[in-house]
Design a protein around this motif. Structure first.
Motif, PDB file in Angstrom:
ATOM      1  N   SER A 383       0.804  -1.229   0.000  1.00  9.83           N
ATOM      2  CA  SER A 383       0.000   0.000   0.000  1.00  9.83           C
ATOM      3  C   SER A 383       0.832   1.271   0.000  1.00  9.83           C
ATOM      4  O   SER A 383       0.523   2.227  -0.713  1.00  9.83           O
ATOM      5  CB  SER A 383      -0.949   0.016   1.203  1.00  9.83           C
ATOM      6  N   GLU A 387      -0.261   3.805  -3.161  1.00 15.78           N
ATOM      7  CA  GLU A 387      -1.314   4.775  -2.891  1.00 15.78           C
ATOM      8  C   GLU A 387      -0.942   6.173  -3.358  1.00 15.78           C
ATOM      9  O   GLU A 387      -1.768   6.894  -3.926  1.00 15.78           O
ATOM     10  CB  GLU A 387      -1.640   4.777  -1.397  1.00 15.78           C
ATOM     11  N   GLY A 400      -9.440   0.332  -3.775  1.00 15.70           N
ATOM     12  CA  GLY A 400      -9.028   0.589  -2.400  1.00 15.70           C
ATOM     13  C   GLY A 400     -10.139   0.265  -1.425  1.00 15.70           C
ATOM     14  O   GLY A 400     -11.318   0.285  -1.776  1.00 15.70           O
TER      15      GLY A 400
END
Length: 503
Positions: A383, A387, A400
């Motif tokens: 992540s 992200e 997500g």
């Protein structure tokens, strides 16, 4: 077959606000004959967490939730079981006018020994307001804070903010000691927070150690400390629980639930929605007709039943069924475009693997989108490595899992952060004047019921853009050893441990 949490747990959660010391009445007494136990009878807790710190435990970004979950930091307020603001470091508060609130602080000390004062709280909130990027809880909000007495702080917002007490419950607005702040604006929570546990050692993104803070205002914790490990692989977390290496393991794969020892799997309804965010600013999904085609291609029931093995509900909206107030207020999406033929349009789809179901969700969506005529390339990373690229628009679509109540507890603030032109967590890079207008209209309302009505109207407007496709509303599996009691089953995912958590 799913294990069911004991009835006494349900009673404790219904009758007791989150993070309250009175939860200790729900726990079994300590075995003081254990030679490894400390004077309270407790032993150090071993916890496996899914997400490693990505910002050196900065209290303003994603790591703020880690600090909250581990019992390190606290804000002026917290959320109770109904999602309403409840006292935390502030015992009470009053609204002086449309823009000004005064908070009366409880008698508490920071972990570095200094007292919690109005001046200290004002410094903490001022530093948060000046942080860059801004904490998600302050998306679209400008505030100032000043001491109004030895144990009072006055908070003023640039424009009326009816949700301020909810906002101040956000993990990214935790109150730290004045000693926590460096010259360059950095904030160091190590030894400078107020929670029942103090962070003492961090080994990069691998592990962290915490010790009990014996002078905690809410009472001495029963566990002498916590040893946390960050294990991105869900199967590895489940195995660590099975072998006794860990006492608590969060976000276990649903495929592992049936093989857990009896009584160790706790199903937790959450406010977390897994969604497909479509990049509206560039690439193929800048075309609303192609966004409509992508939305029409997706069968969410397949995801809920097959990927999540029944531990999720098909996507209904941004706000899911764990928020019981949302069900009766949901409106049909407005202003949707007609679907166009994709004609082989190439889509760069990405997700992360910290939540083990997401890569499988991505593969199913890849198949569904390709069947509809898209060409899809898939990227899966940890992540913290994906992200930021998604927020920067480097992908055309991103999957997500977002707990919509994590940052503020206020649905309007979530919509402002995630879907407005100035939003700080706008994965879809949406900038639509009608959406901004609907969110602003909701934000102007002080009455909670009317505010929620308006939030659902804004949700309908957002869904009408097809910038986001809600896929499933998720339940989590929390693994807890039978030797451990007092772990908090928090639908807002802000807390795991409290003063009564022990083994």
């Amino acid at each position: 077959m799913r294990s069911v949490r004991p009835r006494r747990w349900a009673a404790c959660l219904l009758l007791t606000p989150l993070l309250t010391g009175t939860l200790s009445g729900c726990f079994a007494p300590a075995d003081s004959s254990d030679p490894k136990a400390d004077s309270t009878g407790g032993k150090r807790l071993r916890i496996a967490l899914a997400f490693p710190p990505s910002e050196s435990f900065s209290p303003y970004g994603a790591d703020a939730t880690l600090l909250s979950r581990l019992g390190v930091t606290e804000g002026l307020t917290k959320l109770d079981g109904n999602g309403a603001p409840a006292p935390a470091l502030a015992e009470s508060w009053t609204q002086e006018d449309a823009r000004t609130w005064q908070f009366t602080l409880r008698d508490a000390r920071f972990q570095d020994g200094t007292p919690l004062t109005g001046a200290a709280a004002a410094t903490a909130l001022t530093r948060a307001a000046q942080a860059s990027p801004a904490p998600a809880a302050l998306s679209g909000v400008s505030l100032t804070a000043e001491a109004s007495g030895e144990r009072r702080v006055r908070v003023t917002t640039a424009t009326p903010d009816p949700a301020l007490p909810l906002r101040l419950a956000g993990p990214s607005l935790a109150v730290l000691s004045p000693k926590a702040y460096g010259k360059q604006g950095a904030a160091d929570p190590v030894g400078h927070a107020t929670g029942p546990f103090t962070l003492t050692k961090v080994d990069g993104s691998t592990s962290a150690a915490l010790d009990r803070f014996d002078d905690y205002w809410g009472g001495r914790a029963q566990a002498p400390g916590i040893d946390a490990r960050f294990i991105a692989d869900g199967t590895a977390r489940a195995n660590a629980l099975r072998t006794g290496e860990e006492d608590v393991a969060e976000a276990l794969p649903f495929a592992q639930a049936a093989s857990l020892a009896k009584g160790t799997g706790r199903e937790v309804p959450t406010a977390r929605t897994t969604s497909l965010y479509l990049n509206t600013a560039s690439g193929p999904f800048a075309d609303p007709e192609l966004r409509a085609a992508a939305r029409a291609a997706i069968d969410t029931s397949v995801l809920a039943e097959n990927v999540y093995e029944g531990y999720a509900d098909p996507g209904q909206g941004i706000f899911g069924p764990a928020l019981t107030w949302a069900a009766g207020k949901r409106q049909q999406p407005t202003g949707r475009a007609s679907a166009a033929q994709p004609h082989g349009a190439t889509v760069r789809l990405a997700t992360y693997d910290n939540r083990p179901e997401l890569p499988e969700v991505a593969q199913v969506l890849q198949q569904q989108l390709e069947k509809a005529g898209f060409k899809v390339t898939l990227t899966v990373r940890e992540s913290s490595r994906v992200e930021g690229d998604a927020l920067a628009g480097k992908f055309d679509a991103f999957i997500g899992a977002r707990n919509t109540m994590l940052d503020t507890g206020d649905p309007v603030s979530v919509l402002a952060s995630d879907y407005t032109c100035d939003g700080t967590y706008n994965m879809a890079r949406l900038c639509d004047k009608n959406v901004d207008k609907a969110v602003a209209a909701a934000d102007a309302l002080a009455d909670q019921d009317k505010r929620r009505d308006a939030a659902m109207a804004a949700e309908a407007r957002i869904l009408g853009t097809d910038a986001v496709v809600p896929l499933v509303h998720q339940r989590n599996i929390l693994g807890v050893s039978t030797t451990v009691s007092g772990v908090l089953l928090d639908p807002y995912e802000r807390t795991v441990v409290a003063t009564g958590t022990r083994r």
